[in-house]
Design an enzyme around this catalytic site. Structure first.
Site, short mmCIF file in Angstrom:
data_model
loop_
_atom_site.label_atom_id
_atom_site.label_comp_id
_atom_site.label_asym_id
_atom_site.label_seq_id
_atom_site.Cartn_x
_atom_site.Cartn_y
_atom_site.Cartn_z
N PHE A 1 31.16 -12.44 2.23
CA PHE A 1 30.21 -13.06 3.16
C PHE A 1 30.90 -13.81 4.30
O PHE A 1 30.23 -14.46 5.11
CB PHE A 1 29.26 -13.99 2.42
CG PHE A 1 29.92 -15.08 1.61
CD1 PHE A 1 30.36 -16.26 2.21
CD2 PHE A 1 30.14 -14.91 0.23
CE1 PHE A 1 30.98 -17.25 1.46
CE2 PHE A 1 30.76 -15.90 -0.52
CZ PHE A 1 31.18 -17.08 0.10
N THR B 1 26.20 -26.67 -3.65
CA THR B 1 26.31 -25.67 -2.59
C THR B 1 25.10 -24.76 -2.53
O THR B 1 24.57 -24.48 -1.46
CB THR B 1 27.59 -24.82 -2.82
OG1 THR B 1 28.72 -25.69 -2.90
CG2 THR B 1 27.79 -23.81 -1.71
N ARG C 1 20.34 -30.81 0.39
CA ARG C 1 20.15 -29.36 0.19
C ARG C 1 18.98 -29.09 -0.75
O ARG C 1 18.26 -28.10 -0.59
CB ARG C 1 21.44 -28.74 -0.34
CG ARG C 1 22.53 -28.61 0.73
CD ARG C 1 23.86 -28.22 0.10
NE ARG C 1 24.89 -27.92 1.08
CZ ARG C 1 26.18 -27.87 0.80
NH1 ARG C 1 26.59 -28.09 -0.44
NH2 ARG C 1 27.06 -27.59 1.73
N LYS D 1 24.51 -28.20 10.02
CA LYS D 1 24.78 -26.84 10.47
C LYS D 1 23.69 -26.36 11.44
O LYS D 1 22.64 -27.00 11.58
CB LYS D 1 24.89 -25.93 9.24
CG LYS D 1 26.06 -26.31 8.33
CD LYS D 1 26.12 -25.41 7.10
CE LYS D 1 27.27 -25.80 6.18
NZ LYS D 1 27.35 -24.92 4.99
N ARG E 1 29.00 -36.12 -0.86
CA ARG E 1 28.81 -34.85 -1.58
C ARG E 1 27.63 -34.94 -2.54
O ARG E 1 26.86 -33.99 -2.70
CB ARG E 1 30.08 -34.47 -2.34
CG ARG E 1 31.27 -34.10 -1.48
CD ARG E 1 31.24 -32.70 -0.95
NE ARG E 1 31.44 -31.69 -1.97
CZ ARG E 1 31.64 -30.40 -1.70
NH1 ARG E 1 31.67 -29.97 -0.44
NH2 ARG E 1 31.80 -29.53 -2.66
N TYR F 1 36.68 -22.49 7.45
CA TYR F 1 36.32 -21.76 6.23
C TYR F 1 37.45 -20.84 5.74
O TYR F 1 37.20 -19.84 5.08
CB TYR F 1 35.05 -20.95 6.47
CG TYR F 1 33.80 -21.83 6.51
CD1 TYR F 1 33.52 -22.72 5.47
CD2 TYR F 1 32.90 -21.76 7.57
CE1 TYR F 1 32.39 -23.53 5.49
CE2 TYR F 1 31.75 -22.57 7.59
CZ TYR F 1 31.52 -23.44 6.55
OH TYR F 1 30.40 -24.24 6.56
N GLU G 1 39.59 -32.55 8.66
CA GLU G 1 38.40 -32.10 9.38
C GLU G 1 38.02 -33.08 10.50
O GLU G 1 37.59 -32.67 11.58
CB GLU G 1 37.25 -31.88 8.39
CG GLU G 1 37.55 -30.68 7.49
CD GLU G 1 36.55 -30.45 6.36
OE1 GLU G 1 35.63 -31.27 6.17
OE2 GLU G 1 36.71 -29.43 5.66
P1 DAT Z 1 30.42 -26.45 0.09
O1 DAT Z 1 29.79 -26.24 1.44
O2 DAT Z 1 29.42 -26.98 -0.91
O3 DAT Z 1 31.68 -27.28 0.14
P2 DAT Z 1 32.10 -24.08 -0.16
O4 DAT Z 1 33.16 -24.83 0.56
O5 DAT Z 1 32.46 -23.40 -1.44
O6 DAT Z 1 30.82 -25.02 -0.48
O7 DAT Z 1 31.48 -22.97 0.79
C1 DAT Z 1 31.30 -23.23 2.15
C2 DAT Z 1 30.01 -22.60 2.61
O8 DAT Z 1 30.07 -21.18 2.46
C3 DAT Z 1 28.78 -23.02 1.80
O9 DAT Z 1 28.27 -24.26 2.22
C4 DAT Z 1 27.85 -21.88 2.07
C5 DAT Z 1 28.78 -20.68 2.16
N1 DAT Z 1 28.79 -19.97 0.88
C6 DAT Z 1 29.42 -20.36 -0.25
N2 DAT Z 1 29.23 -19.49 -1.24
C7 DAT Z 1 28.43 -18.51 -0.72
C8 DAT Z 1 27.85 -17.31 -1.23
N3 DAT Z 1 28.05 -16.92 -2.50
N4 DAT Z 1 27.08 -16.57 -0.40
C9 DAT Z 1 26.89 -16.93 0.89
N5 DAT Z 1 27.40 -18.06 1.43
C10 DAT Z 1 28.16 -18.82 0.65
MG MG Z 2 33.47 -26.83 1.09
#
Ligand code: DAT
Ligand code: MG
Length: 132
Positions: free
Chosen positions: A57, A91, A102, A9, A85, A49, A126
């Site tokens: 957010f 996350t 991470r 990112k 993963r 997303y 993707e």
């Molecule tokens: P991941 O990236 O582990 O697959 P995800 O798909 O649930 O997780 O979410 C995508 C992204 O969104 C994650 O990498 C960071 C952001 N994100 C997730 N939950 C969040 C939160 N509670 N506050 C802020 N950003 C968040």
């Molecule tokens: Mg994800």
């Protein structure tokens, strides 16, 4: 051989972490099939997303992921999706163990350095989205 999509990112690119993160995947045993520095449009970010559209957010997430270049990769290897993963870590960096990307390079969930596809099906979607 299974494929997955991984993307460093904008914060990871800006902090100069591309080399170290790529090195982690190479050491683990992945083959880097394709890689490209690219910018996400707001539209692409919204699609990427879409599963988080209802979250408070979401707007900040789109602003963040479009704030600078990302380093997108197609990785190949045995159970590439789940292996990537695991190497990426949970996350929220608070929960991500030391030794994961991470866990080692991020502090907060808002800027957690890297994305990895969460299923074989989404990996193919993707890959198509970002590599055509
Ligand atoms: P991941 O990236 O582990 O697959 P995800 O798909 O649930 O997780 O979410 C995508 C992204 O969104 C994650 O990498 C960071 C952001 N994100 C997730 N939950 C969040 C939160 N509670 N506050 C802020 N950003 C968040
Ligand atoms: Mg994800």
């Amino acid at each position: 051989m299974e494929r997955t999509f991984v993307m460093i990112k904008p914060d990871g690119v800006a902090r100069g972490l591309i080399g170290r993160i790529v090195n982690r995947f190479e050491e683990k045993g992945f083959v880097i099939a394709q890689a490209q520095l690219l910018y996400l449009s707001a539209e692409q970010a919204g699609v990427h997303y879409a599963h988080l559209k209802s979250k408070p957010f979401f707007g900040e997430l789109v602003d963040y992921i479009t704030s600078g270049p990302v380093f997108a990769m197609i990785l190949e290897g045995h159970q590439a999706v789940q292996n990537a993963r695991t190497l990426i870590g949970f996350t929220n960096p608070i929960e991500a163990q030391a030794g994961t990307i991470r866990g080692d390079y991020a502090l907060i969930v808002d800027s957690n350095v890297i994305h990895g596809s969460d299923s074989v099906e989404n990996a193919e979607i993707e890959i198509k989205r970002f590599f055509g």
